[in-house]
Design an enzyme around this catalytic site. Structure first.
Site, short mmCIF file in Angstrom:
data_model
loop_
_atom_site.label_atom_id
_atom_site.label_comp_id
_atom_site.label_asym_id
_atom_site.label_seq_id
_atom_site.Cartn_x
_atom_site.Cartn_y
_atom_site.Cartn_z
N LYS A 33 0.83 -1.16 0.00
CA LYS A 33 -0.10 -0.02 0.10
C LYS A 33 0.76 1.20 0.00
CE LYS A 33 -2.41 -1.04 3.76
NZ LYS A 33 -1.91 -2.23 3.84
N ARG A 44 -9.59 2.64 9.10
CA ARG A 44 -9.12 1.45 9.53
C ARG A 44 -10.23 0.20 10.05
NH1 ARG A 44 -3.82 -0.05 10.22
NH2 ARG A 44 -3.18 2.29 10.40
N ARG A 59 11.50 -10.97 4.82
CA ARG A 59 12.32 -9.79 4.91
C ARG A 59 13.56 -9.95 5.81
NH1 ARG A 59 7.62 -5.36 4.67
NH2 ARG A 59 7.38 -5.92 6.94
N ARG A 101 12.94 -9.05 11.83
CA ARG A 101 12.41 -8.41 13.02
C ARG A 101 11.18 -9.30 13.58
NH1 ARG A 101 10.45 -2.79 10.42
NH2 ARG A 101 8.87 -4.24 9.52
N ARG A 117 -1.79 -10.51 12.56
CA ARG A 117 -1.92 -9.04 11.92
C ARG A 117 -2.87 -9.25 10.64
NH1 ARG A 117 3.67 -6.85 9.74
NH2 ARG A 117 2.17 -5.29 8.65
#
Length: 217
Positions: A13, A88, A127, A161, A172
């Site tokens: 996004k 949201r 990542r 992370r 999430r």
């Protein structure tokens, strides 16, 4: 155009918002930027938001909406804006509608970036960040370092992370499905939603988005 950008975490996004805002010559308004700007400038809303954040509490919708309203009232937003990260949830979507109506405005489109759940997990969980410089970002599949676990740029250690772990990503996604996805049905009922695939090169996704938005314009 007045656009709301939605999509799951890992859909790209932020990247697409920047490209689309530039192509459409409208400001990109993200909730993260709004919070940082208001807090750093010491505005009344910023101080109020910080008091909740310091206490580990969620910032009330009315504070977020107040920041968004102030930002949308600036001269550079007269031709439109692209909202990223707001609304949201359904309550924020309804409040945004009421606010726009009070200003004699309406949304033109809600752009829904669609990505399969397994791809979201793959994108985020893969990542790896350099411990020396967090701007050095790699990916085990899409941008693998020449030597596993070592930054190509400075030789620092690469790590994952905590919030990029598969378990955290799936949590999430649960939050997204429970809180944010309902706004897509809400806006679909208003005939505003255009859904595009967010798979493929960034420029291809941007091209799809521009074509879809062109049909709404």
């Amino acid at each position: 155009m007045r656009i709301v950008l939605v999509g799951p975490p890992g859909a790209g996004k932020g990247t697409q918002a920047a490209y689309l805002a530039e192509n459409l010559a409208i400001p990109h308004i993200s909730t993260g930027d709004l919070f940082r700007a208001n807090i750093s400038q010491g505005t009344d809303l910023g101080r109020e938001a910080k008091s909740y954040m310091d206490a580990g509490e969620l910032v009330p919708d009315e504070v977020t909406i107040g920041m968004a309203k102030e930002r949308m009232s600036r001269p550079d937003a007269t031709r439109g804006f692209l909202l990223d990260g707001f609304p949201r949830n359904l309550s924020q979507a309804e409040s945004l509608d009421a606010m726009l109506k009070s200003e004699g405005m309406t949304l033109d489109a809600v752009l829904d970036l669609e990505v399969p759940e397994d791809e979201v997990v793959k994108r985020i969980a893969g990542r790896r960040i350099c411990r020396n410089d967090s701007s050095h970002v790699f990916h085990v599949t899409y941008k693998a370092p020449k030597t596993e676990g070592v930054c190509d740029v400075c030789g620092g250690d690469l790590y994952q992370r905590d919030d990029d772990s598969e378990e955290t990503v799936r949590k999430r996604l649960e939050v997204y499905h429970g809180q944010t996805e309902p706004i897509i049905d809400y806006y679909r009922g208003q005939g505003l939603v255009v859904t595009i695939s967010a798979l493929g090169p960034v420029t291809e996704v941007t091209g799809r988005a521009m074509e879809a938005l062109g049909k709404k314009g």
